[in-house]
Design a protein around this motif. Structure first.
Motif, PDB file in Angstrom:
ATOM      1  N   ASN A   1       0.804  -1.193   0.018  1.00 37.51           N
ATOM      2  CA  ASN A   1      -0.248  -0.010  -0.007  1.00 37.51           C
ATOM      3  C   ASN A   1       1.041   1.234   0.073  1.00 37.51           C
ATOM      4  OD1 ASN A   1      -2.908  -0.270   0.342  1.00 37.51           O
ATOM      5  ND2 ASN A   1      -2.379  -1.990   1.369  1.00 37.51           N
ATOM      6  N   VAL A   2       2.007   1.123   0.454  1.00 37.99           N
ATOM      7  CA  VAL A   2       3.033   2.569   0.614  1.00 37.99           C
ATOM      8  C   VAL A   2       3.555   2.529  -0.724  1.00 37.99           C
ATOM      9  CG1 VAL A   2       5.070   3.289   1.820  1.00 37.99           C
ATOM     10  CG2 VAL A   2       3.068   2.308   3.024  1.00 37.99           C
ATOM     11  N   THR A   3       4.264   1.277  -1.078  1.00 35.21           N
ATOM     12  CA  THR A   3       4.955   1.402  -2.456  1.00 35.21           C
ATOM     13  C   THR A   3       4.178   1.202  -3.603  1.00 35.21           C
ATOM     14  OG1 THR A   3       5.415  -0.885  -2.557  1.00 35.21           O
ATOM     15  CG2 THR A   3       6.967   0.631  -1.123  1.00 35.21           C
ATOM     16  N   GLY A   4       3.142   0.867  -3.638  1.00 35.78           N
ATOM     17  CA  GLY A   4       2.313   0.325  -4.784  1.00 35.78           C
ATOM     18  C   GLY A   4       2.951  -0.522  -5.907  1.00 35.78           C
ATOM     19  N   ASP A   5       4.010  -1.272  -5.024  1.00 33.35           N
ATOM     20  CA  ASP A   5       4.656  -2.399  -6.000  1.00 33.35           C
ATOM     21  C   ASP A   5       3.732  -3.683  -5.823  1.00 33.35           C
ATOM     22  OD1 ASP A   5       6.322  -4.078  -7.481  1.00 33.35           O
ATOM     23  OD2 ASP A   5       8.113  -3.818  -6.091  1.00 33.35           O
ATOM     24  N   LYS A   6       2.801  -3.915  -6.965  1.00 31.17           N
ATOM     25  CA  LYS A   6       1.894  -5.050  -6.745  1.00 31.17           C
ATOM     26  C   LYS A   6       2.384  -6.068  -7.761  1.00 31.17           C
ATOM     27  CE  LYS A   6      -1.518  -2.380  -4.400  1.00 31.17           C
ATOM     28  NZ  LYS A   6      -2.727  -1.875  -4.341  1.00 31.17           N
ATOM     29  N   ASP A   7       3.416  -6.016  -8.529  1.00 32.54           N
ATOM     30  CA  ASP A   7       3.598  -7.054  -9.530  1.00 32.54           C
ATOM     31  C   ASP A   7       3.692  -8.403  -9.267  1.00 32.54           C
ATOM     32  OD1 ASP A   7       3.915  -4.984 -11.534  1.00 32.54           O
ATOM     33  OD2 ASP A   7       6.391  -4.786 -11.290  1.00 32.54           O
ATOM     34  N   VAL A   8       3.177  -9.105 -10.063  1.00 34.13           N
ATOM     35  CA  VAL A   8       2.954 -10.892  -9.766  1.00 34.13           C
ATOM     36  C   VAL A   8       4.313 -11.361 -10.271  1.00 34.13           C
ATOM     37  CG1 VAL A   8       1.877 -12.918  -9.709  1.00 34.13           C
ATOM     38  CG2 VAL A   8       0.704 -10.625  -9.777  1.00 34.13           C
ATOM     39  N   SER A   9       5.260 -11.278  -9.437  1.00 33.76           N
ATOM     40  CA  SER A   9       6.737 -11.761  -9.814  1.00 33.76           C
ATOM     41  C   SER A   9       7.446 -12.246  -8.810  1.00 33.76           C
ATOM     42  CB  SER A   9       7.488 -11.053 -10.662  1.00 33.76           C
ATOM     43  OG  SER A   9       8.014  -9.849  -9.941  1.00 33.76           O
ATOM     44  N   LEU A  10       8.193 -13.263  -8.983  1.00 38.16           N
ATOM     45  CA  LEU A  10       9.139 -13.950  -8.056  1.00 38.16           C
ATOM     46  C   LEU A  10       9.932 -12.768  -7.264  1.00 38.16           C
ATOM     47  CD1 LEU A  10      10.035 -16.267  -6.525  1.00 38.16           C
ATOM     48  CD2 LEU A  10      11.677 -16.899  -8.134  1.00 38.16           C
ATOM     49  N   THR A  11      10.611 -11.919  -8.363  1.00 39.57           N
ATOM     50  CA  THR A  11      11.346 -10.644  -7.748  1.00 39.57           C
ATOM     51  C   THR A  11      10.787  -9.985  -6.679  1.00 39.57           C
ATOM     52  OG1 THR A  11      12.698 -10.871  -9.824  1.00 39.57           O
ATOM     53  CG2 THR A  11      12.971  -9.058  -8.508  1.00 39.57           C
ATOM     54  N   ARG A  12       9.559  -9.600  -7.210  1.00 41.13           N
ATOM     55  CA  ARG A  12       8.772  -8.784  -6.131  1.00 41.13           C
ATOM     56  C   ARG A  12       8.661  -9.333  -5.056  1.00 41.13           C
ATOM     57  NH1 ARG A  12       4.273  -8.689  -3.544  1.00 41.13           N
ATOM     58  NH2 ARG A  12       3.174  -9.486  -5.178  1.00 41.13           N
ATOM     59  N   LYS A  13       8.222 -10.504  -4.939  1.00 36.36           N
ATOM     60  CA  LYS A  13       7.829 -11.329  -3.917  1.00 36.36           C
ATOM     61  C   LYS A  13       9.105 -11.596  -3.012  1.00 36.36           C
ATOM     62  CE  LYS A  13       4.636 -13.473  -1.456  1.00 36.36           C
ATOM     63  NZ  LYS A  13       3.263 -12.838  -1.181  1.00 36.36           N
ATOM     64  N   VAL A  14      10.340 -11.702  -3.579  1.00 31.24           N
ATOM     65  CA  VAL A  14      11.381 -11.820  -2.570  1.00 31.24           C
ATOM     66  C   VAL A  14      11.948 -10.380  -2.154  1.00 31.24           C
ATOM     67  CG1 VAL A  14      13.865 -12.021  -2.713  1.00 31.24           C
ATOM     68  CG2 VAL A  14      12.484 -13.596  -4.114  1.00 31.24           C
ATOM     69  N   LYS A  15      11.799  -9.321  -2.937  1.00 32.04           N
ATOM     70  CA  LYS A  15      12.069  -7.879  -2.318  1.00 32.04           C
ATOM     71  C   LYS A  15      10.857  -7.755  -1.279  1.00 32.04           C
ATOM     72  CE  LYS A  15      13.453  -5.380  -6.255  1.00 32.04           C
ATOM     73  NZ  LYS A  15      13.433  -4.326  -7.361  1.00 32.04           N
ATOM     74  N   GLU A  16       9.590  -8.088  -1.341  1.00 30.40           N
ATOM     75  CA  GLU A  16       8.719  -7.787  -0.285  1.00 30.40           C
ATOM     76  C   GLU A  16       8.966  -8.722   1.232  1.00 30.40           C
ATOM     77  OE1 GLU A  16       4.574  -9.660  -0.164  1.00 30.40           O
ATOM     78  OE2 GLU A  16       4.262  -7.856  -1.395  1.00 30.40           O
ATOM     79  N   ILE A  17       9.565  -9.705   0.874  1.00 26.82           N
ATOM     80  CA  ILE A  17       9.821 -10.595   2.065  1.00 26.82           C
ATOM     81  C   ILE A  17      11.042 -10.113   2.789  1.00 26.82           C
ATOM     82  CG2 ILE A  17      11.156 -12.673   2.741  1.00 26.82           C
ATOM     83  CD1 ILE A  17       9.321 -14.199   0.525  1.00 26.82           C
ATOM     84  N   PHE A  18      11.922  -9.426   2.057  1.00 26.64           N
ATOM     85  CA  PHE A  18      13.178  -8.664   2.899  1.00 26.64           C
ATOM     86  C   PHE A  18      12.479  -7.552   3.436  1.00 26.64           C
ATOM     87  CE2 PHE A  18      15.806 -11.684   0.558  1.00 26.64           C
ATOM     88  CZ  PHE A  18      16.431 -12.201   1.511  1.00 26.64           C
ATOM     89  N   ARG A  19      11.607  -6.770   2.526  1.00 25.54           N
ATOM     90  CA  ARG A  19      11.300  -5.472   3.227  1.00 25.54           C
ATOM     91  C   ARG A  19      10.392  -5.659   4.491  1.00 25.54           C
ATOM     92  NH1 ARG A  19       9.002  -2.737  -2.497  1.00 25.54           N
ATOM     93  NH2 ARG A  19      11.101  -1.630  -3.191  1.00 25.54           N
ATOM     94  N   ALA A  20       9.655  -6.578   4.408  1.00 25.38           N
ATOM     95  CA  ALA A  20       8.741  -7.094   5.590  1.00 25.38           C
ATOM     96  C   ALA A  20       9.756  -7.469   6.855  1.00 25.38           C
ATOM     97  CB  ALA A  20       7.754  -8.219   5.127  1.00 25.38           C
ATOM     98  N   LEU A  21      10.637  -8.308   6.369  1.00 25.53           N
ATOM     99  CA  LEU A  21      11.535  -8.671   7.549  1.00 25.53           C
ATOM    100  C   LEU A  21      12.247  -7.452   8.333  1.00 25.53           C
ATOM    101  CD1 LEU A  21      12.768 -11.934   6.126  1.00 25.53           C
ATOM    102  CD2 LEU A  21      11.339 -11.885   7.997  1.00 25.53           C
ATOM    103  N   ASN A  22      12.612  -6.441   7.340  1.00 19.64           N
ATOM    104  CA  ASN A  22      13.436  -5.407   7.802  1.00 19.64           C
ATOM    105  C   ASN A  22      12.407  -4.593   8.633  1.00 19.64           C
ATOM    106  OD1 ASN A  22      16.058  -6.296   7.156  1.00 19.64           O
ATOM    107  ND2 ASN A  22      15.611  -5.732   5.045  1.00 19.64           N
ATOM    108  N   LEU A  23      11.370  -4.402   8.062  1.00 17.64           N
ATOM    109  CA  LEU A  23      10.346  -3.447   8.541  1.00 17.64           C
ATOM    110  C   LEU A  23       9.622  -3.828  10.084  1.00 17.64           C
ATOM    111  CD1 LEU A  23       8.349  -0.835   7.394  1.00 17.64           C
ATOM    112  CD2 LEU A  23       6.633  -2.247   7.373  1.00 17.64           C
ATOM    113  N   ASN A  24       9.835  -5.266  10.148  1.00 16.35           N
ATOM    114  CA  ASN A  24       9.611  -5.909  11.580  1.00 16.35           C
ATOM    115  C   ASN A  24      10.523  -5.540  12.571  1.00 16.35           C
ATOM    116  OD1 ASN A  24       7.213  -7.797  12.633  1.00 16.35           O
ATOM    117  ND2 ASN A  24       9.121  -8.621  13.415  1.00 16.35           N
ATOM    118  N   LYS A  25      11.707  -5.368  11.947  1.00 18.42           N
ATOM    119  CA  LYS A  25      12.842  -5.115  12.855  1.00 18.42           C
ATOM    120  C   LYS A  25      12.839  -3.703  13.360  1.00 18.42           C
ATOM    121  CE  LYS A  25      15.973  -8.381  10.974  1.00 18.42           C
ATOM    122  NZ  LYS A  25      17.371  -8.686  10.120  1.00 18.42           N
TER     123      LYS A  25
END
Length: 791
Positions: free
Chosen positions: A162-186
């Motif tokens: 919702n903040v970035t608007g990055d909603k592409d359906v791709s493995l690259t986006r999913k990997v980026k999203e995972i690390f962003r979530a892990l780092n945001l949680n920290k």
């Protein structure tokens, strides 16, 4: 024969068995080796691919969002500042939004709302570290097997989208999203992340956040909502357009009951609470509270503020890798200080001229887009339509893509050709049709449906002849012009199909171009050939006074050399002052003007792009909604409006003149050969401007002069290479590539070249140090001996 002999030669069974066994063994060894080789290859390949994959994934381990979540809860007013007459910024406008977004703190949100959203969106939210690995592996498996994702995102991951608007359906986006979530949680607590999520995600019907949703659907604050109401709000997030209760109450009820069931199954509510909420769900009504009368945003911005708002928004999106909605939220609520580049006098002048009905067509369906700039990229004024009754409608100066007609010729053909030394000021070009122009038909036709034969570059551009432009374009190739427009002049609206002869030579684009693009492109003809990206603000500060966006040191791109710029400037000046100049109506008494008209073949678009020493400006006129042919009177308004705005703006300005590159000099040329005139020999001459070392040589053709007394510069004799014209053209061309009738007369007929020489060069002019101007040329010794010098 002895038995032993018979046995020796006749009994071959054992020998055959041994041979077969040997053969089988050999084949087995070969297969074994091949299998081992294959295993080795697969192993090595697997190691390489695995290493690459691990490296690729590991390279994104520091991915995070660049925007501070704590700033999202700010609700400061942002301000726009404009420089006064002394150059000091003064407050011009404050920005208010009628956006349906109200922030509530974590402790103001009822536990039922928190439980409802966690139960339906991310039931392991409080246990995981930002990523639910069970759901993630399921989503990745589904991505590989189905080619799409069914979900798997946690609340943390949804917040990032919702903040970035990055909603592409791709493995690259999913990997980026995972690390962003892990780092945001920290970086933030679970409570901070959930608070932000509940305040920024959409809840249908234009609302963002649970407080705005509660206000709209139940006419109450979120802390006063019961379990059933919280469940109704929570159920919207999966698909806000499908589950908004004001439009689809049945859908919302079904989703609401799913939320309540999940809350009960996860022991968030008791059986009694569940039963009561389900009963209320079956009879729930929604208010849909309207805004109070007189409320909301009644502030109507001018067109400049509109344009600047969009520019700031786009730059914030790039800076923070965020969505358009989030960038707008920053502008409205982050307390930004935006230092506008608007020139108030120019903006007011443009608005006054365009508001005057005497200056506009009576037909209100004919509209316009206008923009003015200085020669360093600063946008001075913008008008996006003849009327403005609300904020952020379509801006015809920046958003609308229209066919440029002949205004494309200077930037798509002539400037690149002169830069390449393919032509010079007086090169002879043929006004004759090209074979196979459109299908099997020759063309392009000219506005008068005639071809005049040989003529100079000066005459061809001054009279906006189409065939010479097409011939020059073909010689240098359309790819040169196309690449020049895209790479040097930053045209974003061009399509791959525009890399062709007709679009680049005469302006028949597949999608069109904007007034902003065209105006910015023409600045190169009065600042030494440099392209500056147009900007509408100097810089932007955040609430703490930190500069986050800055245009104060614009970086130019050298589009053409200063010498080419000077030559093109003189050619475009002839469009205004030449005896046959198609832009003569743009002339302003006491001021030098350069520019180019443009009218499309179907008369649906009329343009003028031109400049004075203070500013370059562009205007388009035409039917706003449905492109329709204009009559001869209607298509004159572009150039007349341009002239009125610029003349009014310059009325009280200090005199300022253009100057030119010192390595460009003037010389007299022969109209028949295009080469440098020989004194007393060439019967008809003109004044040309040439780069140092690029003179065309002396005239070497035999002239037939019936009256020697007329053999002087500016004489009345006709060159034999250009046939006379003797009839009026039809008002509406029949050929689809035909463009550019002169704007001052519906039946204006170009005469053969009969130029009055330009004024002699003036001495160098002192100008302010911060103005981008040419250096005045001078050296007569640059002119080859035996030809006629000027000045």
């Amino acid at each position: 024969m002895r038995k032993t002999d018979i046995n020796q030669f006749g009994n071959t069974g054992p020998l055959k068995d041994r041979a077969a066994a040997a053969t089988a063994g050999s084949i087995g060894k070969i297969i074994g080796k091949a299998f081992l080789t294959l295993i080795a290859i697969l192993t090595v390949t697997g190691i390489i691919v695995g290493t690459f994959l691990i490296s690729f994934i590991w390279s994104m381990k520091d991915e995070t969002i660049s925007y501070d979540l704590n700033k999202l809860k700010l609700n400061y007013t942002s301000f726009i500042y404009v420089n006064d007459d002394d150059g000091n910024p003064v407050e011009y406008l404050s920005l208010h939004s009628n956006e349906n977004r109200i922030w509530v703190s974590y402790d103001q949100i009822p536990q039922a709302m928190k439980d409802a959203i966690v139960a339906i969106e991310d039931k392991r939210y409080w246990e995981h570290e930002g990523v639910d690995w069970y759901r993630t592996f399921g989503a990745v498996t589904h991505l590989f097997s189905q080619g799409s994702s069914y979900g798997g995102s946690t609340i943390t991951q949804q917040l990032i989208k919702n903040v970035t608007g990055d909603k592409d359906v791709s493995l690259t986006r999913k990997v980026k999203e995972i690390f962003r979530a892990l780092n945001l949680n920290k970086a933030y607590s679970k409570e901070q992340i959930l608070e932000t999520y509940l305040n920024v995600v959409p809840f249908g019907s234009g609302t963002n956040g649970v407080q705005a949703a509660a206000n709209l659907y139940f006419d109450k604050d979120i802390q006063d909502c019961d379990i059933a109401e919280c469940a109704a709000i929570a159920g919207i997030t999966q698909n806000p357009s499908r589950y908004t209760p004001l439009v689809y109450p049945e859908n919302n009820m079904g989703r609401q009951q799913t939320v309540l069931t999940e809350m009960y199954n996860q022991e968030k509510i008791s059986k009694k609470q569940y039963d009561e909420a389900m009963e209320k769900s079956r009879h729930m009504t929604f208010v849909g509270k309207q805004k109070e009368e007189g409320g909301g945003n009644t502030q109507i911005w001018n067109w400049y503020v509109e344009t600047m708002f969009e520019d700031v928004k786009e730059d914030l999106m790039e800076l923070y890798s965020c969505t358009s909605a989030k960038a707008e939220d920053m502008i409205y609520h982050d307390g930004l200080k935006i230092y506008s580049a608007m020139e108030p006098e120019m903006q007011e002048t443009a608005e006054e001229v365009i508001k005057d009905p005497e200056n506009l067509p009576e037909n209100h369906k004919i509209d316009l887009g206008y923009m003015a700039m200085d020669y360093n990229g600063r946008v001075l004024a913008v008008v996006g339509a003849r009327e403005k009754t609300r904020n952020r409608p379509m801006n015809l100066a920046t958003d609308a893509q229209r066919q440029p007609g002949s205004t494309i010729k200077p930037i798509g053909v002539y400037a690149p050709a002169i830069e390449m030394n393919a032509i010079n000021y007086s090169t002879i070009v043929e006004d004759e049709p090209l074979e196979n122009w459109s299908g099997n038909k020759p063309g392009p036709k000219n506005f008068d449906n005639r071809y005049l034969g040989s003529m100079t570059v000066e005459f061809a551009l001054e009279n906006s002849r189409n065939a010479p432009s097409a011939r020059i374009c073909k010689e240098i190739t359309p790819d040169v012009g196309y690449t020049f427009l895209k790479d040097k002049l930053n045209f974003k609206s061009l399509q791959p199909a525009d890399n062709d002869l007709a679009p680049i030579a005469v302006g028949g684009m597949s999608e069109g171009v904007t007034v902003r693009e065209m105006t910015a492109a023409f600045q190169i003809f009065a600042n030494g050939g440099n392209f500056y990206k147009p900007y509408t603000y100097y810089y932007v500060e955040d609430h703490d006074g930190n500069v986050i966006l800055d245009n104060r040191t614009p970086e130019p791109v050298e589009a053409i050399s200063s010498q080419t710029s000077s030559v093109m400037h003189k050619l475009l000046n002839r469009v205004i002052v030449g005896s046959q100049g198609s832009g003569s109506k743009a002339a302003i008494s006491g001021w030098e003007v350069f520019g180019k008209t443009g009218t499309t073949n179907d008369q649906k678009d009329s343009w003028f792009i031109g400049g004075t020493p203070y500013a370059v400006a562009g205007i388009w006129t035409g039917y706003r909604d449905t492109p329709t042919a204009m009559n001869n009177t209607e298509k004159k308004y572009a150039i007349s409006i341009w002239q009125k705005i610029m003349a009014n703006y310059l009325e009280d300005k200090e005199p300022l003149k253009f100057t030119y590159d010192e390595e460009v000099t003037a010389a007299t040329f022969c109209q028949q050969s295009g080469k440098l005139a020989v004194s007393g020999v060439c019967p008809k001459t003109g004044t040309g401007w040439y780069k140092k070392g690029e003179f065309p040589g002396k005239c070497d053709i035999a002239h037939e002069v019936e009256n020697p007394e007329e053999s002087s510069e500016g004489g009345e004799g006709e060159p034999s290479s250009v046939p006379p014209t003797d009839s009026n053209p039809p008002e509406t061309p029949s050929d689809p590539t035909q463009t550019e009738p002169p704007v001052d007369s519906g039946n204006h007929q170009p005469e053969p070249p009969n130029h009055t020489p330009s004024e002699p060069m003036e001495p160098p002019v002192s100008v302010p140090a911060d103005d981008n101007v040419y250096v005045q040329p001078g050296n007569d010794d640059m002119v080859p001996p035996g030809v006629v010098p000027v000045g």
